[in-house]
Motif scaffolding. Sequence first.
Motif, PDB file in Angstrom:
ATOM      1  N   ILE A 118      76.492  53.211  80.305  1.00  0.00           N
ATOM      2  CA  ILE A 118      76.816  52.491  81.536  1.00  0.00           C
ATOM      3  C   ILE A 118      75.557  52.112  82.298  1.00  0.00           C
ATOM      4  O   ILE A 118      75.448  51.007  82.843  1.00  0.00           O
ATOM      5  N   GLN A 119      74.582  53.003  82.334  1.00  0.00           N
ATOM      6  CA  GLN A 119      73.340  52.702  83.053  1.00  0.00           C
ATOM      7  C   GLN A 119      72.628  51.500  82.433  1.00  0.00           C
ATOM      8  O   GLN A 119      72.125  50.628  83.149  1.00  0.00           O
ATOM      9  N   VAL A 120      72.606  51.422  81.105  1.00  0.00           N
ATOM     10  CA  VAL A 120      71.958  50.288  80.435  1.00  0.00           C
ATOM     11  C   VAL A 120      72.752  49.007  80.680  1.00  0.00           C
ATOM     12  O   VAL A 120      72.183  47.949  80.968  1.00  0.00           O
ATOM     13  N   PHE A 121      74.046  49.096  80.577  1.00  0.00           N
ATOM     14  CA  PHE A 121      74.871  47.901  80.752  1.00  0.00           C
ATOM     15  C   PHE A 121      74.838  47.412  82.203  1.00  0.00           C
ATOM     16  O   PHE A 121      74.888  46.210  82.474  1.00  0.00           O
ATOM     17  N   LYS A 122      74.685  48.325  83.160  1.00  0.00           N
ATOM     18  CA  LYS A 122      74.515  47.923  84.562  1.00  0.00           C
ATOM     19  C   LYS A 122      73.213  47.142  84.754  1.00  0.00           C
ATOM     20  O   LYS A 122      73.164  46.170  85.531  1.00  0.00           O
ATOM     21  N   GLN A 123      72.171  47.549  84.067  1.00  0.00           N
ATOM     22  CA  GLN A 123      70.897  46.824  84.144  1.00  0.00           C
ATOM     23  C   GLN A 123      71.048  45.411  83.586  1.00  0.00           C
ATOM     24  O   GLN A 123      70.541  44.445  84.174  1.00  0.00           O
ATOM     25  N   HIS A 124      71.742  45.279  82.452  1.00  0.00           N
ATOM     26  CA  HIS A 124      71.999  43.958  81.877  1.00  0.00           C
ATOM     27  C   HIS A 124      72.837  43.116  82.838  1.00  0.00           C
ATOM     28  O   HIS A 124      72.603  41.906  82.991  1.00  0.00           O
ATOM     29  N   TYR A 125      73.800  43.737  83.470  1.00  0.00           N
ATOM     30  CA  TYR A 125      74.696  43.030  84.390  1.00  0.00           C
ATOM     31  C   TYR A 125      73.905  42.421  85.538  1.00  0.00           C
ATOM     32  O   TYR A 125      74.064  41.245  85.868  1.00  0.00           O
ATOM     33  N   TYR A 126      73.030  43.222  86.135  1.00  0.00           N
ATOM     34  CA  TYR A 126      72.234  42.725  87.257  1.00  0.00           C
ATOM     35  C   TYR A 126      71.242  41.654  86.803  1.00  0.00           C
ATOM     36  O   TYR A 126      71.054  40.631  87.475  1.00  0.00           O
ATOM     37  N   ALA A 127      70.617  41.881  85.645  1.00  0.00           N
ATOM     38  CA  ALA A 127      69.631  40.919  85.146  1.00  0.00           C
ATOM     39  C   ALA A 127      70.275  39.572  84.840  1.00  0.00           C
ATOM     40  O   ALA A 127      69.669  38.517  85.066  1.00  0.00           O
ATOM     41  N   LYS A 128      71.496  39.584  84.341  1.00  0.00           N
ATOM     42  CA  LYS A 128      72.161  38.348  83.923  1.00  0.00           C
ATOM     43  C   LYS A 128      72.839  37.621  85.079  1.00  0.00           C
ATOM     44  O   LYS A 128      72.823  36.385  85.135  1.00  0.00           O
ATOM     45  N   TYR A 129      73.418  38.376  86.020  1.00  0.00           N
ATOM     46  CA  TYR A 129      74.246  37.749  87.050  1.00  0.00           C
ATOM     47  C   TYR A 129      73.688  37.870  88.463  1.00  0.00           C
ATOM     48  O   TYR A 129      74.236  37.280  89.399  1.00  0.00           O
ATOM     49  N   GLY A 130      72.622  38.643  88.639  1.00  0.00           N
ATOM     50  CA  GLY A 130      71.977  38.724  89.941  1.00  0.00           C
ATOM     51  C   GLY A 130      72.734  39.527  90.979  1.00  0.00           C
ATOM     52  O   GLY A 130      72.407  39.475  92.178  1.00  0.00           O
ATOM     53  N   VAL A 131      73.757  40.252  90.576  1.00  0.00           N
ATOM     54  CA  VAL A 131      74.505  41.127  91.481  1.00  0.00           C
ATOM     55  C   VAL A 131      74.716  42.464  90.788  1.00  0.00           C
ATOM     56  O   VAL A 131      74.751  42.545  89.558  1.00  0.00           O
ATOM     57  N   HIS A 132      74.877  43.502  91.572  1.00  0.00           N
ATOM     58  CA  HIS A 132      75.134  44.819  91.005  1.00  0.00           C
ATOM     59  C   HIS A 132      76.608  44.931  90.614  1.00  0.00           C
ATOM     60  O   HIS A 132      77.487  44.366  91.284  1.00  0.00           O
ATOM     61  N   LEU A 133      76.871  45.654  89.544  1.00  0.00           N
ATOM     62  CA  LEU A 133      78.238  45.863  89.086  1.00  0.00           C
ATOM     63  C   LEU A 133      79.095  46.451  90.202  1.00  0.00           C
ATOM     64  O   LEU A 133      80.253  46.046  90.397  1.00  0.00           O
ATOM     65  N   GLU A 134      78.536  47.395  90.954  1.00  0.00           N
ATOM     66  CA  GLU A 134      79.287  48.027  92.043  1.00  0.00           C
ATOM     67  C   GLU A 134      79.765  46.997  93.070  1.00  0.00           C
ATOM     68  O   GLU A 134      80.852  47.136  93.647  1.00  0.00           O
ATOM     69  N   HIS A 135      78.943  45.979  93.312  1.00  0.00           N
ATOM     70  CA  HIS A 135      79.312  44.938  94.280  1.00  0.00           C
ATOM     71  C   HIS A 135      80.576  44.211  93.832  1.00  0.00           C
ATOM     72  O   HIS A 135      81.505  43.971  94.628  1.00  0.00           O
ATOM     73  N   ASP A 136      80.642  43.843  92.542  1.00  0.00           N
ATOM     74  CA  ASP A 136      81.814  43.123  92.041  1.00  0.00           C
ATOM     75  C   ASP A 136      83.047  44.012  91.998  1.00  0.00           C
ATOM     76  O   ASP A 136      84.173  43.543  92.226  1.00  0.00           O
ATOM     77  N   ILE A 137      82.865  45.296  91.715  1.00  0.00           N
ATOM     78  CA  ILE A 137      84.005  46.221  91.745  1.00  0.00           C
ATOM     79  C   ILE A 137      84.534  46.338  93.167  1.00  0.00           C
ATOM     80  O   ILE A 137      85.757  46.302  93.404  1.00  0.00           O
TER      81      ILE A 137
END
Length: 255
Positions: A118-137
């Motif tokens: 999850i930590q790695v995928f969260k980094q990819h999420y922010y790098a690709k979309y410019g927002v933190h996963l927690e923000h979208d949740i």
Amino acid sequence: MSTLTVPPLLSSPRDDAMHLHRAFKGFGSDKSAVINILAHRDAAQRALIQHEYRALYAEDLPRRLSSELSGNLETALLLWMHDPPGRDAMIVRQALRKDLLNLETATEVICSRTSSQIQVFKQHYYAKYGVHLEHDIELRASGDHKKLLLAYVSTPRYEGREVDRAMAEKDARALYKAGEKRWGTDEKTFIRVFCERSAAHLTAVDSAYHGMYGKCLKKVNFLNVLLPLFDLWLFCEANSSGTISGYKERNFRTI
């Protein structure tokens, strides 16, 4: 039924890129050629092919695939072109879109990954979309479901197989007091136990609960939002894999 044949000798990434480019030429693409190349390469090889394709033709390979293909084939191949964390990020981002909201899929992906994944995928999420996963949740989920997902993506969990039996019995008693022993449900306790404990520990909790109270946790009328997580855990234990990559992921249908 069509079958895939494994070529006796793999060509170089540069040759693969050239063959793909040739398959895209003309009226319609040669789908069989595209599949026969990409289906027989691992993630690292596909990454090299993308690099060579961009170098040769100044074009992004996934974008070209998207323009040449359609339907389930396009969906499958586009997801195939990503490494696992990038694929998770793409699936969850799509599942959390306002117009395509699918919390079931987001939950399956998030709750079937280990803490480190999850930590790695969260980094990819922010790098690709410019927002933190927690923000979208925060934006898309609500109530106890939101609490569950936020806790799961932010809480470190032990990933080994060792279990503290005394702690498992303590958690079993806590779940009983939070659920069956009281009027209503103490959601915080259920979320805490299910989000902080390893799959192996939850197996021990289930066994302890059955020994103390005569039923398994699956039969307990607890928070409905935890059922997807509980089912994922059951699948994990049944397959002894430590992760849920083979679980009934319906992700392809959300993209």
